[in-house]
Scaffold this motif. Structure first.
Motif: not given
Length: 289
Positions: A6, A13, A16, A18, A20, A43, A227-228, A275, A280-281, A283
């Motif tokens: 990960t 992520a 950029e 977004y 996850i 995703s 990011a997470k 999602i 993250s759709e 991605k």
């Protein structure tokens, strides 16, 4: 396809803008439901298990099921051990093929947290396994770890910098006002604290206690550097309630294919909503390394 670390997933992520979602799974069925839901939206996704789930299902079995789901649906999947306080269990999961582990020593002093976290970093980082650690204390209940609201403490930005520098941990979960489980009232998220930490810490940040947080608040957390995003209780409740509703309406229909289909539908619907929430759709770009 193999399971993905990960670390590059979350770095991408973060870069950029977004997030996850990391979904807690408690059964082999739920592993496939989550990955299918991610596949429908193109995703990447992270599966994560508690210590209790590992002890119930077996680390190697979980790895094999997650790998099979990743291969079947052709989706990049990371597999994370969440909130682990047991160094031996961390080693077991790393050996079995987990691609990410969390050492939770947040209940200890700062120096002891550093020592215990660095021990895991030294074990796992050279194997390209992501390591996550927590600073501050997130309130609520996570498996058998209970933190009373009065004991919850928010992370100090300057300590976050020192912690990352001293441990080399590639992912950090700072306590910023969220809680595990479903909230009794409105979550008290410290957005200014998130922004400050993200500005001075280079590694991706993790939002614990993502269940039942309003979408707009999660999106703001992601925009600031989270990011997470962890989701456990909402997903578990959704598919469990679907099963309960089935037996309430059809008490004599005992065919597992019937009630598990309803659980699956509820799970996939929840996965899709989360999602879309983190952006993250679409991605699904491979490889991450």
């Amino acid at each position: 396809m193999t399971l993905y670390s990960t670390t590059p997933m979350l770095n991408k992520a973060k870069k950029e803008g977004y997030g996850i979602v990391a979904f807690n799974v408690h059964s082999f069925d739920s592993i496939f439901w989550v990955v299918e839901g991610a596949a429908q939206l193109y995703s990447p996704v992270i599966l994560q298990t508690t210590m209790g789930t590992v002890k119930s299902l077996g680390a190697k079995n979980i790895v094999e099921a997650a790998t099979a789901a990743s291969n079947y649906f052709d989706v990049p999947v990371g597999l994370h051990l969440d909130h682990c306080t047991d160094y031996e269990l961390i080693k077991q999961c790393v050996r079995a093929g987990y691609t990410s582990v969390m050492i939770d020593a947040s209940m200890h002093s700062f120096d002891e947290n550093v020592t215990r976290t660095k021990e895991v970093v030294d074990l796992a980082k050279s194997l390209h396994v992501n390591i996550e650690a927590e600073l501050g204390k997130v309130g609520g209940v996570e498996d058998d770890i209970v933190v009373d609201e009065k004991d919850a403490q928010k992370a100090v930005p300057e300590e976050c910098v020192a912690f990352v520098e001293q441990t080399g941990v590639p992912t950090l979960a700072p306590a910023i006002g969220t809680a595990h489980g479903i909230y009794k009232g409105d979550p008290d998220i410290d957005f200014d604290r998130i922004q400050k930490i993200a500005e001075i810490v280079d590694v991706p940040l993790v939002l614990h206690g993502g269940s039942a947080v309003p979408d707009k608040d999660v999106r703001q957390c992601v925009s600031l550097g989270m990011a997470k995003v962890n989701v456990s209780t909402e997903l578990k409740n959704a598919y469990s309630q679907a099963i309960a509703d089935h037996f309430k309406e059809y008490p004599d229909q005992l065919d597992p294919r019937q009630y598990l289909q309803k659980a699956k539908d509820a799970a996939i619907e929840m996965v899709a909503s989360k999602i879309k929430m983190v952006g993250s759709e679409g991605k699904l770009v491979k490889p991450f390394v």
